[in-house]
Design an enzyme around this catalytic site. Structure first.
Site, PDB file in Angstrom:
ATOM      1  N   THR A  92     -27.356  33.489 -38.505  1.00  0.00           N
ATOM      2  CA  THR A  92     -27.992  33.686 -37.399  1.00  0.00           C
ATOM      3  C   THR A  92     -27.019  33.831 -35.998  1.00  0.00           C
ATOM      4  O   THR A  92     -26.056  33.614 -35.811  1.00  0.00           O
ATOM      5  CB  THR A  92     -29.085  32.609 -37.263  1.00  0.00           C
ATOM      6  OG1 THR A  92     -28.320  31.113 -37.070  1.00  0.00           O
ATOM      7  CG2 THR A  92     -29.999  32.282 -38.216  1.00  0.00           C
TER       8      THR A  92
ATOM      9  N   TYR B  96     -34.082  28.546 -27.155  1.00  0.00           N
ATOM     10  CA  TYR B  96     -33.440  28.979 -28.351  1.00  0.00           C
ATOM     11  C   TYR B  96     -34.163  29.804 -29.279  1.00  0.00           C
ATOM     12  O   TYR B  96     -35.391  29.415 -29.596  1.00  0.00           O
ATOM     13  CB  TYR B  96     -32.780  27.822 -29.131  1.00  0.00           C
ATOM     14  CG  TYR B  96     -32.026  28.120 -30.550  1.00  0.00           C
ATOM     15  CD1 TYR B  96     -30.780  27.994 -30.459  1.00  0.00           C
ATOM     16  CD2 TYR B  96     -32.803  28.550 -31.558  1.00  0.00           C
ATOM     17  CE1 TYR B  96     -30.013  28.266 -31.510  1.00  0.00           C
ATOM     18  CE2 TYR B  96     -32.042  28.621 -32.778  1.00  0.00           C
ATOM     19  CZ  TYR B  96     -30.718  28.776 -32.696  1.00  0.00           C
ATOM     20  OH  TYR B  96     -30.165  28.996 -33.771  1.00  0.00           O
TER      21      TYR B  96
ATOM     22  N   HIS C  45     -31.799  23.109 -45.343  1.00  0.00           N
ATOM     23  CA  HIS C  45     -31.519  24.422 -44.435  1.00  0.00           C
ATOM     24  C   HIS C  45     -30.148  24.843 -44.666  1.00  0.00           C
ATOM     25  O   HIS C  45     -29.726  25.857 -44.407  1.00  0.00           O
ATOM     26  CB  HIS C  45     -31.877  23.772 -43.031  1.00  0.00           C
ATOM     27  CG  HIS C  45     -31.930  25.183 -42.133  1.00  0.00           C
ATOM     28  ND1 HIS C  45     -31.403  26.381 -42.238  1.00  0.00           N
ATOM     29  CD2 HIS C  45     -32.746  25.067 -40.874  1.00  0.00           C
ATOM     30  CE1 HIS C  45     -31.952  27.148 -41.473  1.00  0.00           C
ATOM     31  NE2 HIS C  45     -32.761  26.539 -40.614  1.00  0.00           N
TER      32      HIS C  45
END
Length: 780
Positions: free
Chosen positions: A596, A583, A467
Site C-alpha cells: 500500500t 489517510y 493484517h
C-alpha cells in the site's frame, strides 16, 4: 487414547512362535491415499513452477524452437552461425549418444535450441517488465487514448498473452531524490504560519544534509531487493507492534446483508469451509485468474492466505507459513477441536463437513479450567503472550495442542449468538454484528491466525483477518469467492442442509487437551482484562446507503472514490469544525510484492471547496472548486499507485536513519503525525460472480476496521453495483468528540448534498411554459 489406537497402522504381539503382525488394511489404505494426494500436490506444484519459470513463454514453445532449428538444418542452413559446430566439438566421445556424427549433430542442435529458447524468454521478460513499468495509461483522459498508450497496450497483449497468477511485475523504483515539497504542500493547510515555517526549515536542512546520505542507502536496497518498502513495512509497522492485534490491527468481513442462505449453523459451516478448500486448491494449482487493472496485479500476498500464523515474540513477532495443512482448528463453547477436512486422500464434501461440525455442536463435554478463555492471550498485548507461550506452551500437551492450532489451515469459531440485520432493531443489530466480528468476546477468536471464519447460530457467517501477512483486498477476494460459491454453486437442500452423502468411515473430530497451571491462568485473565477494556471502548456503526451508488456518481462525471473522499472531508468539517490529516490506503500491486501507499486526501483544493460550500458560495463556483478538488485527488491516487507517493519513501528513509544511528527532527515529526481520519475502500473485485440484476438481495456488506487514533474515526466503504454504498465507521466511546452514528449521519448528508450540487439541473416546467407562451405571443 482411543484416537491414538485408531491411528496405528499395524499391531504386533510377541509369542513363543515369534512375532505375530496384525495389519490393519483400512489404516494402511488411508496412509496410501494420503501419500498419493501429497505426491499429486508435489507434481502439480512442480508443473506450476515450470510454467511460471518460463513465463511469458510456454513449455511447448521449447519444442517449437527445437523443431524450427532442426528443420532449417535439414535444408543445409546453419541458423547458429557456427555455434552448433562449436557445441558438437565439446561433446564427450564416451557417451553412447554421440558415437555417430548424426546423433552428435542432433544433440548439439537441441542444446543450441534450448539456449536460444532461454535467451528468448529472458529477452521477453525484460521487454515485458519495461512495458509493465509504463503507467501513462493511468493519466489518460476518459475517451482520449494517445498513440503511445495504444502501442503499449498491443505490445503488452502480444507479449503477455494470458497472464497467470504470478505474472512478472516490475520492481518498484526508488525515487531519484529526496523530495519534501509534496509533504509540505499536504501539511500546509493543517499548520499555522509559524509551524509551517519551522517545518520548511527542517525539511531544507534534511534535504541538504542527511537526506542525500539516507537516499543513497535506499537506492542500494532498491537495486538489490524486489521491493524496497514491503519487508520493512511488514516488520516495523506490523510485526514489531507490541499492542493488541484485536481492534488495532485485525479487520473483519461480513456476510450477505439481506440474505442468510440457511438457518442451520452446521450446514452453513459445511458449504463455507468446503468453498475455502476449493479456493485453496485453485490457488495451489494457480487456476485463479489474476486481478487485472489493464495490467495484472502482483499476487505475492496470496501465498500466505492459508496455513499461516503470527507467532508472538518479546521484541518482534514472526510469520510462519506451512506448505500444507489438511485440517482446521475449531472453537466451540470454550473447547478446541481438530477437524480433518480430507479423508482417504480426498476433500470432504460439504455434507460430510456439516456432519462433523454437528458432531462438535452436539458434544456435551465442558471445557477445562480457563480453556475457554485461552485465546485471550492472542487478543492482549504481545509481550505477555510471548512470555506465556515460551514458559507454558513450549513442551508437553500444551505445545502439541498449540501446534495443532497454529499449523491449521485456518481457524473456525462456532458462536452460540445470532447476528445479522434482523429483529426489531435491524440497524442496531448490524452494528453489534460488526463488533462481534471485530473482537467477539475477546477469547473466541484466535487473532494470530491468518484468518478466522466465524459461524453464528442462525446461519450467518463472517471472518476476522490478521493484517500483517496481506492487505484487505486479498482476503476480500477469497471471501467473494466463498460467499458466491456457497450460494450459487454448492447450494442447499429444501430442508437447509448441504447436498451430498456422508461416508460411514469418517473419524470424529479430536478434542484438544490442555494443562494450564494457575500462573498461566492469571496471565490469561490479565490479557482478557486488557482486551475487554479495548473492545468495550469501540463505538461502531454500519451504514448501508441504498439508491445511491456508482451510477449516480458517474452521471456527475466524477471519480466515485474522489466523490466519497471529498464527502468525508465535508462531513468531518461539519462534525468537528476543522480539517484533519486524512489517510486513504492505495494499493501498489502494480509492482512486485507491492502493498500500500498513503493518499493524503485532505488537500488544499478539497478544503477550499468545503469552505466555499459552507460559506454559501454560488453553485457555479462550488461546482468548479469541487471538480478541481476531485481532479487533485485522482492525481494523488494515481501517483500513489505508480510509486510516486511520499509516505512510504519517508518511512524507509526513517528506517535507514535508525540503522545508521542518525537522528532527523524532520523525519521524526513526519512519522509521528496522527491520522485522525483513516479511510479505506474495499473494491468489489469479482463482479462476475454476483448477479445484482436477478439476485439483488445477495449483496455483500464489505468489512471494516477499528479506529487508528483515540480521538479519530476509521471509515471503510464498499461501492456495490450502481445503487448502493456500505460504510463501516468506528471510533472510541472514551473520546467525547467522536460519535460513529453522528458521523455516519454527517457522511450520508454530505453525500446527498454533493449529489444535489453536481447533478445536472432539470429545467423548471413552469419557467419553460412561460417562455413558450412568450414566444407564441411574439409569433402572433
Amino acid at each position: 487414547m482411543a484416537e491414538a489406537h485408531q491411528a496405528v497402522a499395524f499391531q504386533f504381539t510377541i509369542t513363543p512362535e515369534g512375532i505375530d503382525l496384525q495389519l490393519s488394511h483400512q489404516a494402511l489404505r488411508q496412509v496410501y491415499l494420503s501419500g498419493l494426494r501429497s505426491w499429486k500436490k508435489r507434481v502439480t506444484r512442480l508443473k506450476n513452477n515450470v510454467i511460471t519459470g518460463v513465463y511469458p513463454a510456454s513449455p511447448s514453445s521449447w519444442l517449437f524452437v527445437v523443431i524450427a532449428i532442426l528443420a532449417t538444418m535439414y535444408t543445409r542452413s546453419d541458423p547458429s552461425m557456427g555455434l552448433i559446430a562449436k557445441i558438437q566439438e565439446h561433446l564427450p566421445d564416451a557417451t553412447g549418444v554421440s558415437k555417430t556424427v548424426q546423433c552428435r549433430t542432433v544433440v548439439s542442435a537441441v542444446l543450441f535450441s534450448t539456449l536460444l529458447w532461454l535467451l528468448l524468454i529472458f529477452t521477453m521478460r525484460l521487454c515485458l517488465k519495461q512495458l509493465l513499468s509504463y503507467h501513462g495509461w493511468m493519466y489518460e483522459q476518459h475517451g482520449k487514448v494517445s498513440n503511445t498508450t495504444k502501442i503499449w497496450a498491443v505490445s503488452t497483449v502480444i507479449l503477455s498473452d494470458t497472464p497467470n497468477l504470478l505474472t512478472t511485475q516490475p520492481v518498484m523504483v526508488n525515487k531519484g531524490e529526496v523530495c519534501t515539497f509534496t509533504y509540505l504542500e499536504s501539511a500546509r493547510l493543517l499548520m499555522s504560519d509559524s509551524e509551517y515555517e519551522r517545518m520548511t526549515t527542517l525539511a531544507k536542512e534534511f534535504e541538504s544534509s542527511l537526506g542525500n546520505r539516507l537516499q543513497w542507502y535506499l537506492k542500494l536496497k532498491a537495486m538489490w531487493a524486489s521491493n524496497y518498502v514491503s519487508d520493512w513495512w511488514e516488520e516495523y509497522v506490523y510485526l514489531r507492534g507490541r499492542g493488541p492485534l484485536m481492534v488495532n490491527s485485525n479487520y473483519y468481513g461480513m456476510d450477505f446483508l439481506y440474505v442468510t442462505p440457511t438457518p442451520i449453523q452446521a450446514a452453513r459451516a459445511g458449504n463455507t469451509l468446503h468453498a475455502c478448500l476449493l479456493y485453496r486448491r485453485k490457488l495451489n494449482r494457480e487456476e485463479i485468474k489474476p486481478v487485472i487493472l489493464n495490467v495484472p496485479l502482483c499476487a505475492a500476498q496470496c501465498e500466505r492466505i492459508f496455513n499461516t500464523t503470527r507467532i508472538p515474540g518479546e521484541e518482534t513477532d514472526s510469520l510462519i507459513h506451512w506448505q500444507d495443512s489438511e485440517y482446521v482448528a475449531v472453537f466451540h463453547r470454550g473447547r478446541y477441536f481438530r477437524l480433518w477436512l480430507y479423508h482417504a486422500g480426498r476433500m470432504l464434501s460439504p455434507r460430510e463437513i456439516e456432519h462433523q461440525i454437528q458432531h462438535i455442536l452436539d458434544d456435551p463435554s465442558p471445557p477445562v479450567t480457563v480453556e475457554a478463555k485461552l485465546a485471550a492471550l492472542t487478543a492482549g498485548d504481545r509481550v505477555p503472550w510471548a512470555q506465556a507461550r515460551k514458559e507454558f506452551f513450549s513442551s508437553g500437551v500444551n505445545k502439541r495442542s498449540l501446534d495443532c492450532i497454529e499449523k491449521a489451515a485456518f481457524f473456525v469459531a462456532l458462536d452460540d449468538d445470532e447476528q445479522g440485520m434482523m429483529g426489531d432493531d435491524p440497524a442496531g443489530n448490524l452494528d453489534r454484528y460488526a463488533k462481534s466480528l471485530l473482537h467477539g468476546k475477546c477469547y473466541d477468536r484466535w487473532f494470530d491466525k491468518s484468518f478466522t471464519v466465524v459461524l453464528y447460530k442462525n446461519g450467518k457467517n463472517g471472518l476476522n483477518a490478521e493484517h500483517s501477512w496481506a492487505d484487505a483486498p486479498i482476503m476480500a477476494h477469497v471471501w467473494e469467492y466463498v460467499m458466491t460459491t456457497d450460494c450459487f454453486q454448492l447450494g442447499y437442500t429444501e430442508e437447509g442442509h448441504c447436498k451430498g452423502d456422508v461416508a460411514s468411515s469418517l473419524p470424529p473430530p479430536t478434542r484438544l487437551t490442555w494443562d494450564i497451571p494457575a500462573e498461566c491462568q492469571e496471565r490469561i485473565e490479565r490479557s482478557l482484562a486488557v482486551a475487554q477494556t479495548l473492545a468495550d471502548d469501540v463505538d461502531f456503526h454500519v451504514l448501508p446507503i441504498q439508491d445511491f451508488g456508482k451510477g449516480a456518481i458517474k452521471k456527475c462525471k466524477i471519480s466515485p472514490d474522489a466523490f466519497i473522499q471529498i464527502a468525508l472531508q465535508l462531513a468531518y468539517y461539519r462534525n468537528r469544525g476543522s480539517f484533519t490529516l486524512t489517510y486513504e490506503a492505495s494499493m501498489t500491486r502494480l509492482f512486485r510484492e507491492g502493498r500500500t501507499e498513503t493518499v493524503r486526501s485532505c488537500t488544499s483544493e478539497s478544503c477550499t471547496f468545503v469552505r466555499a460550500l459552507e460559506g454559501g458560495e454560488s453553485k457555479e463556483v462550488c461546482r468548479h472548486l469541487f471538480r478541481t478538488a476531485a481532479e487533485k485527488h485522482q492525481h494523488l491516487y494515481r501517483m500513489a499507485m505508480t510509486g510516486e507517493g511520499i509516505d512510504r519513501h519517508l518511512f524507509c528513509l526513517y528506517i535507514v536513519s535508525k540503522y545508521l544511528g542518525e537522528e532527523s527532527p524532520f523525519l521524526k515529526e513526519v512519522l509521528s503525525e496522527t491520522w485522525r481520519l483513516s479511510t479505506s475502500q474495499t473494491p468489489l473485485q469479482q463482479v462476475e460472480l454476483f448477479d445484482f440484476v436477478n439476485h439483488p438481495d445477495y449483496t455483500t456488506c464489505g468489512g471494516g476496521f477499528g479506529p487508528v487514533a483515540d480521538d479519530g474515526y476509521g471509515v471503510s466503504y464498499i461501492i456495490i453495483g450502481e445503487n448502493m454504498i456500505n460504510l463501516h465507521i468506528s471510533c472510541k466511546h472514551s473520546c467525547p468528540q467522536t460519535d460513529s452514528h453522528k458521523f455516519g449521519a454527517d457522511i450520508k448528508k454530505a453525500l446527498m448534498d454533493l449529489l444535489e450540487l453536481m447533478s445536472p439541473e432539470k429545467p423548471d416546467p413552469s419557467k419553460a411554459e412561460q417562455n413558450h407562451s412568450k414566444n407564441s405571443k411574439k409569433d402572433l
